[in-house]
Structure formats: C-alpha cells, structure tokens
Design an enzyme around this catalytic site. Structure first.
Site, PDB file in Angstrom:
ATOM      1  N   ARG A  12      20.557 -27.286  38.707  1.00 43.04           N
ATOM      2  CA  ARG A  12      20.197 -28.089  38.244  1.00 43.04           C
ATOM      3  C   ARG A  12      19.709 -28.399  36.802  1.00 43.04           C
ATOM      4  NH1 ARG A  12      15.241 -30.485  34.691  1.00 43.04           N
ATOM      5  NH2 ARG A  12      15.191 -32.096  35.658  1.00 43.04           N
ATOM      6  N   LYS A  63      16.595 -23.007  29.378  1.00 42.87           N
ATOM      7  CA  LYS A  63      15.362 -23.067  29.180  1.00 42.87           C
ATOM      8  C   LYS A  63      15.156 -21.649  28.320  1.00 42.87           C
ATOM      9  CE  LYS A  63      13.590 -24.478  33.303  1.00 42.87           C
ATOM     10  NZ  LYS A  63      13.133 -24.806  34.508  1.00 42.87           N
TER      11      LYS A  63
END
Length: 287
Positions: free
Chosen positions: A256, A222
């Site tokens: 995840r 991210k």
C-alpha cells in the site's frame, strides 16, 4: 498459496502495488491533494497508468483529528467507489474502513476488498465481507482505539503477537463464511507500535509470510522510516523504497503506497532478481 482479489487470482510470487487514494482534506502525506472528487478521480487514472494493480480508497485519516461519523465517511467514499467502478470495471477497488455500515455501502457499489486497518475494531466488518464475498485485510493493532497514537506499548515478541492476532482474525473470517483465499494479513507498521517494533516486523516479515496467508504491508512514508533516518514526512521516499525491497525479498504480496511508479520498479526488480519475472529486454553481450 494462491489468493484472489476481485476477479483476479494471484500466486505466491505476486508483488502487487496498492495505490492510496485519500478522500480526506487532512491526510498526513498529501495534505488533501485528492480531497475533491475530480482530483481523486484524476489520481486513479494516474496510478493506473503508473502500474497500480489495485487502489485503496479511504475517507478518514488514521491520525487523531476531527470526529468523522459514519454518514460523513460514507459520503466521502461510497459514491466515489461507484464512479470508479463505472469507469474501471476491471480495476480492483479496496476501501480502507473499520466500520461495517460503510463496508456494506461500498460493497453494494462494487468494492472488491475491505481493508480493516484497525484490526477488528468493528467485528461486523468481517461479516459484511463474508456476506458479499469480497476480500478482506486483517491487521494487527494491539486492539488500540481507532485513530489514536500508541503510548508506551510493549510486547514480549511483537512478531509472534502480530501473527497470533492476524491469523485469529483471518480464521474467524473464514468461520463466518469467507473464502480462505480472499483473506490477507497485515502487521500494520506503526499502528499500536513504536519504531523498534516496526523495524523488527520488517526484519522478520518472512515469519508472517510463512503462515500461508498472503501478506499486505503499508510502509509508505511512515514514522518508523522517518525515525530510522531522522527525516520529515516529505523526505522518506528513499527509506520507504528500501524497506519495500526488503519486504519484497521476504515475500510480502501487496504494498500500500503513495509513490506508485517508483514502487512498481522496485518490486519488478526484486521479482527479476528472485527469478519470478523475466528481464524486460536482454541485449547486453548478446548482440
């Protein structure tokens, strides 16, 4: 604290790998690698072999882009869920969607988890989860519109707000009839946040764990990892794994991820150091 996903039950020391399966042509990381159904199906086989505990199928990328309606999102994921369920009857299948209509369709085909990545943007999704008796992930996004980027968002205390929001969503889901041990919470790194917020959430993740709800984190490659290290998307794996190790030590339960094998090793190592998993083999100094 114990929680259930599909037919399986997990305890407070569980550290599960949730493998990302993108049914999109434009995802930020894999750039459509699993857009074709056969490629996505092959990826499911690969991640299962690598040690994934569950998969998360998504039909729309999170970032801004072309408008994807309910019918198109359903076309991308519903039949695929049915195909995976037929081939892997015991695999835990999650679907990343914020739309109740899509949630209903995938649950009808055997999905076990609804991953509401946009924090209750469609309140009807929790009603679907309650109706079908599946698990649900409640996220904190500061009520931003799905598929929009944050702009100058401020918090007095981002961790306190993430706890307030996710716990409220979780309690609402239970009030609708969901079983309490099928609800997870997710601070949603980067969603409705700047990188300072995401780092703070990681540093204090144990406060979310202390709520008693199982915690899912979606850290993989991210922007907050990239901004911490000043690295582009394809060079964030090591930073992601470091953040994963910290989150595991703090007590998060589900991860995840894109890199399944690497994440599995990190989580197993943390579990061993924490005393929750034995050594895979022990011969040094003992023979």
């Amino acid at each position: 604290m114990r929680f259930r996903l599909g037919e399986r039950e997990f305890d407070e020391h569980a550290r599960l790998v949730m493998a990302i399966i993108n049914r999109t042509p434009d995802s930020f990381y894999d750039k459509g690698l699993t857009w074709a159904a056969d490629a996505a199906f092959d990826r499911v086989a690969e991640v299962v072999d690598q040690g994934a505990d569950l998969i998360d199928i998504g039909g729309i990328k999170a970032a801004p882009g072309a408008e994807i309606g309910i019918e198109e999102e359903a076309r991308r994921v519903v039949d695929f869920v049915a195909r995976v369920r037929g081939a892997y009857p015991d695999l835990i299948i999650s679907v990343d969607t914020w739309r109740a209509e899509v949630g209903r369709a995938v649950c009808s085909e055997g999905a076990d988890v609804l991953n509401d990545a946009w924090g209750g943007a469609d309140p009807g999704l929790a009603e679907v989860a309650a109706e079908f008796g599946v698990a649900m992930v409640c996220t904190h996004t500061n009520s931003v519109t799905p598929r929009t980027r944050p702009h100058r968002i401020e918090y007095d205390d981002v961790v306190a707000e993430a706890i307030r929001s996710t716990v409220a969503q979780a309690e609402r889901a239970v009030a609708l009839g969901m079983e309490r041990d099928r609800v997870l919470i997710d601070p949603a790194h980067d969603f409705g946040k700047n990188s300072f917020h995401s780092v703070e959430l990681t540093r204090r993740l144990d406060e979310m764990v202390a709520t008693g709800w199982p915690v899912l984190v979606s850290l993989s490659n991210k922007d907050f990892v990239g901004e911490a290290l000043d690295l582009p998307v394809r060079e964030r794996v090591i930073g992601t794994l470091a953040t994963t190790a910290v989150s595991a030590w703090q007590g998060a339960h589900v991860y995840r991820v894109h890199e399944v094998a690497e994440t599995r090793q990190v989580l197993d190592m943390v579990s061993t150091i924490a005393g929750h998993r034995p050594l895979a083999r022990a011969v040094r100094g003992l023979a």
